[in-house]
Design an enzyme around this catalytic site. Structure first.
Site, PDB file in Angstrom:
ATOM      1  N   CYS A 121       0.831  -1.207   0.000  1.00 48.07           N
ATOM      2  CA  CYS A 121       0.000   0.000   0.000  1.00 48.07           C
ATOM      3  C   CYS A 121       0.866   1.256   0.000  1.00 48.07           C
ATOM      4  CB  CYS A 121      -0.922   0.016   1.219  1.00 48.07           C
ATOM      5  SG  CYS A 121      -2.318  -1.123   1.115  1.00 48.07           S
ATOM      6  N   CYS A 209      -8.210  -2.975  -3.682  1.00 48.29           N
ATOM      7  CA  CYS A 209      -7.551  -3.745  -4.729  1.00 48.29           C
ATOM      8  C   CYS A 209      -8.176  -5.141  -4.834  1.00 48.29           C
ATOM      9  CB  CYS A 209      -6.058  -3.853  -4.439  1.00 48.29           C
ATOM     10  SG  CYS A 209      -5.176  -2.284  -4.608  1.00 48.29           S
ATOM     11  N   CYS A 237      -5.136   1.362   5.145  1.00 50.71           N
ATOM     12  CA  CYS A 237      -3.947   1.237   4.305  1.00 50.71           C
ATOM     13  C   CYS A 237      -2.941   2.325   4.597  1.00 50.71           C
ATOM     14  CB  CYS A 237      -4.336   1.272   2.827  1.00 50.71           C
ATOM     15  SG  CYS A 237      -5.162   2.797   2.341  1.00 50.71           S
TER      16      CYS A 237
END
Length: 244
Positions: A121, A209, A237
């Site tokens: 990330c 994602c 993240c």
């Protein structure tokens, strides 16, 4: 706009129960270099609301999104749908190619299953975001307090960004939907025919994602579909907390 802790706290207190439209109007009127961060359903609601405020202020709306290179196909379709629907100059931010290539060469494409998502990330999200935010004095996010009881329950409608701002260059973060629930977001989407990600129709609520997102079961919290292999109380993240 004054960026002292005292002034920001005063303005946040004054607008803590305000309608998101009022908060957005204030943000766009007070901060010249400001943009909306777009990725999910909440952010499209913000774009829909902010576009009306921007027209009143005769101001061009600035919107950006992060393309990590690992998004679902449906998310890319969604991004293009939003761009066309609102006729906006949607800026797409990508990770540094050399850093990403070196990372993947060393650790492969799925290292996060073994050593956590922070490093991936950091390269795919945090660094591109940091480069963008350095150019701004403020940004607008779709954070809501009910999204994550452990990390977002105390989100203010206006705050100084401690993750990306500095004493030399303060950054003001606006969270106009902090008080809204997921139900209110979706009521607005249906009422005003706002575009949304097709994955929502397949059980996805919080969408990131592709490898790190999955649908949630009935009565599961929306963040349980993110990084499900990690500690359940830490579902961030790094975009909204100072950790990387």
């Amino acid at each position: 706009m004054k960026t002292t802790h005292e002034h920001i706290a005063e303005q946040s207190e004054a607008l803590k129960d305000a309608d998101p439209r009022e908060i957005l109007h204030y943000a766009l009127a007070e901060v010249d270099k400001i943009a909306i961060s777009f990725s999910g359903a909440e952010d499209v609601v913000l774009i829909d609301l902010a576009q009306r405020a921007a027209k009143k202020l005769n101001k061009r709306l600035q919107v950006f999104t992060l393309d990590t290179g690992r998004l679902h196909f449906e998310t890319y379709e969604f991004i293009e749908k939003v761009r066309q629907h609102y006729d906006i100059d949607l800026e797409i931010l990508s990770p540094d190619a050399e850093k990403l290539q070196a990372f993947v060469k060393q650790k492969g494409l799925f290292s996060f299953f073994e050593d956590g998502h922070k490093e991936c990330c950091g390269i795919r999200k945090i660094e591109p975001l940091r480069k963008k935010l350095v150019q701004l004095d403020g940004w607008i996010t779709g954070q809501r307090r009910d999204q994550s009881p452990s990390t977002r329950s105390h989100v203010d409608v206006i705050e100084l960004d401690e993750a990306f701002g500095t004493e030399e260059k303060p950054l003001v973060k606006f969270n106009p939907l902090a008080n809204w629930s997921s139900k209110q977001v979706w009521e607005y989407i249906r009422m005003f025919d706002v575009p949304y990600n097709a994955l929502h129709e397949r059980g996805f609520i919080s969408i990131g994602c592709q490898p790190c997102t999955r649908p949630v079961l009935p009565n599961q919290h929306e963040r349980e579909g993110r990084w499900w292999w990690e500690e359940a109380t830490i579902k961030e993240c790094g975009l909204h907390i100072k950790q990387l």
